[in-house]
Enzyme design. Structure first.
Site, mmCIF file in Angstrom:
data_model
loop_
_atom_site.group_PDB
_atom_site.id
_atom_site.type_symbol
_atom_site.label_atom_id
_atom_site.label_comp_id
_atom_site.label_asym_id
_atom_site.label_seq_id
_atom_site.Cartn_x
_atom_site.Cartn_y
_atom_site.Cartn_z
ATOM 1 N N SER A 88 -6.698 5.386 0.021
ATOM 2 C CA SER A 88 -7.052 4.081 -0.524
ATOM 3 C C SER A 88 -8.527 3.781 -0.258
ATOM 4 O O SER A 88 -9.040 4.069 0.831
ATOM 5 C CB SER A 88 -6.183 2.990 0.111
ATOM 6 O OG SER A 88 -4.817 3.261 -0.070
ATOM 7 N N ASP A 124 0.813 -1.219 0.000
ATOM 8 C CA ASP A 124 0.000 0.000 0.000
ATOM 9 C C ASP A 124 0.851 1.275 0.000
ATOM 10 O O ASP A 124 0.311 2.371 -0.032
ATOM 11 C CB ASP A 124 -0.916 -0.009 1.236
ATOM 12 C CG ASP A 124 -1.969 1.089 1.207
ATOM 13 O OD1 ASP A 124 -2.512 1.359 0.119
ATOM 14 O OD2 ASP A 124 -2.238 1.689 2.267
ATOM 15 N N GLN A 164 -5.710 -1.986 -6.633
ATOM 16 C CA GLN A 164 -6.253 -1.031 -5.658
ATOM 17 C C GLN A 164 -6.903 0.130 -6.400
ATOM 18 O O GLN A 164 -6.438 0.543 -7.458
ATOM 19 C CB GLN A 164 -5.157 -0.484 -4.756
ATOM 20 C CG GLN A 164 -5.673 0.512 -3.698
ATOM 21 C CD GLN A 164 -4.549 1.061 -2.830
ATOM 22 O OE1 GLN A 164 -4.139 2.204 -2.987
ATOM 23 N NE2 GLN A 164 -4.047 0.254 -1.912
#
Length: 290
Positions: free
Chosen positions: A232, A207, A282
């Site tokens: 995110s 991430d 993502q």
């Protein structure tokens, strides 16, 4: 292991409150909120604690629901959805202040033989030929609008040796570039031979830079420069093969599209000997401040 990696492993060593309830400590990310990779890694650790050790994680699908409070612990409740002969499914809800902040579904599988193929590993220079973050980041300090950004970025990467193949988004603000980014990474120290721990470490790192290609496509520098507001939204990972997070891994990332205030990014994690170990997808909020 150094103190930074010890600290990261301590974050993943959750306290068990009840049979399927765990508590994890929090710490602030470079944005001041809880880092999304931390919550995802802790949730995977919680799920894995309820699964037999002979079943490594093979996939996870997660949603970031609310910003995490770095001053409060996170409580993870695991729901044992299914225990089959080959697959085990778990659902995890992360809660702070009585409200869910994160939701994860994870699947674990007994290792088995089957059809195998992969695409070719992309070209990239050897990680030893690239500068470290401590050598790279200070060069961009003049572009940052927030004080102490370099120090906070370096602290966030102390447990991980992360090396950019191309300059990060804040290294070429105002110049759109192809929406692709590569980084090499590995833990700053040797890790125990625990597959779940290695999967959690890769989840944590996954991430860190995945939305960079979205910013690169538009010549935006991100939160450090102050030209976008982002976070995110969801995160998915598939673990194809065993890996070690304390050995060099190439994270090849690209963005096929952005629209509606959101940007989509895809990543592939390769071992140094050319095996595709993990696929990542993502979507994140990418808004231009008004």
């Amino acid at each position: 292991m150094g103190p930074a990696l010890d600290g990261l492993l301590a974050l993943l060593d959750l306290e068990q409150i009840e049979r399927d309830i765990f508590r994890g400590r929090s710490r602030a990310s470079v944005t001041g909120r809880v880092f999304g990779g931390q919550v995802a890694a802790q949730a995977l650790a919680a799920a894995g604690r309820t699964v037999p050790g002979d079943r490594p994680a093979h996939s996870l699908h997660a949603y970031f629901l609310r910003p995490g409070d770095a001053a409060a612990p996170v409580v993870y409740t695991v729901d044992r959805i299914r225990d089959g002969r080959s697959f085990t499914s778990r659902r995890v809800v992360a809660v702070q202040h009585g409200e869910p902040v994160f939701h994860l579904s994870a699947s674990f599988q007994v290792p088995e033989e089957g059809l195998e193929h992969r695409t070719g590993m992309p070209d990239a220079p050897d990680p030893e030929s690239l500068p470290t973050a401590a050598e790279t980041l200070p060069a961009f300090a003049a572009d940052f609008v927030r004080p102490g950004v370099v120090e906070r970025l370096l602290r966030s990467r102390e447990a991980v040796d992360l090396r950019y193949v191309n300059p990060p988004p804040y290294g070429a603000v105002g110049t759109p570039r192809p929406p692709r980014s590569q980084v090499w990474f590995r833990a700053h120290g040797e890790l125990p031979d625990t597959p779940l721990l290695h999967a959690c470490l890769v989840t944590y790192v996954s991430d860190m830079t995945l939305l960079d290609p979205v910013l690169l496509a538009h010549g935006r520098g991100g939160w450090a420069v102050g030209d976008v507001v982002g976070a995110s939204l969801d995160h998915a990972m598939w673990f194809h093969r065993p890996l070690r997070a304390d050995e060099w891994l190439l994270y090849d990332q690209e963005s096929p599209a952005s629209a509606g205030g959101r940007g989509l990014a895809q990543g592939r994690v390769w071992t140094r000997d050319g095996e595709l170990a993990v696929s990542v997808v993502q979507e994140g909020v990418i808004r231009v401040p008004r």
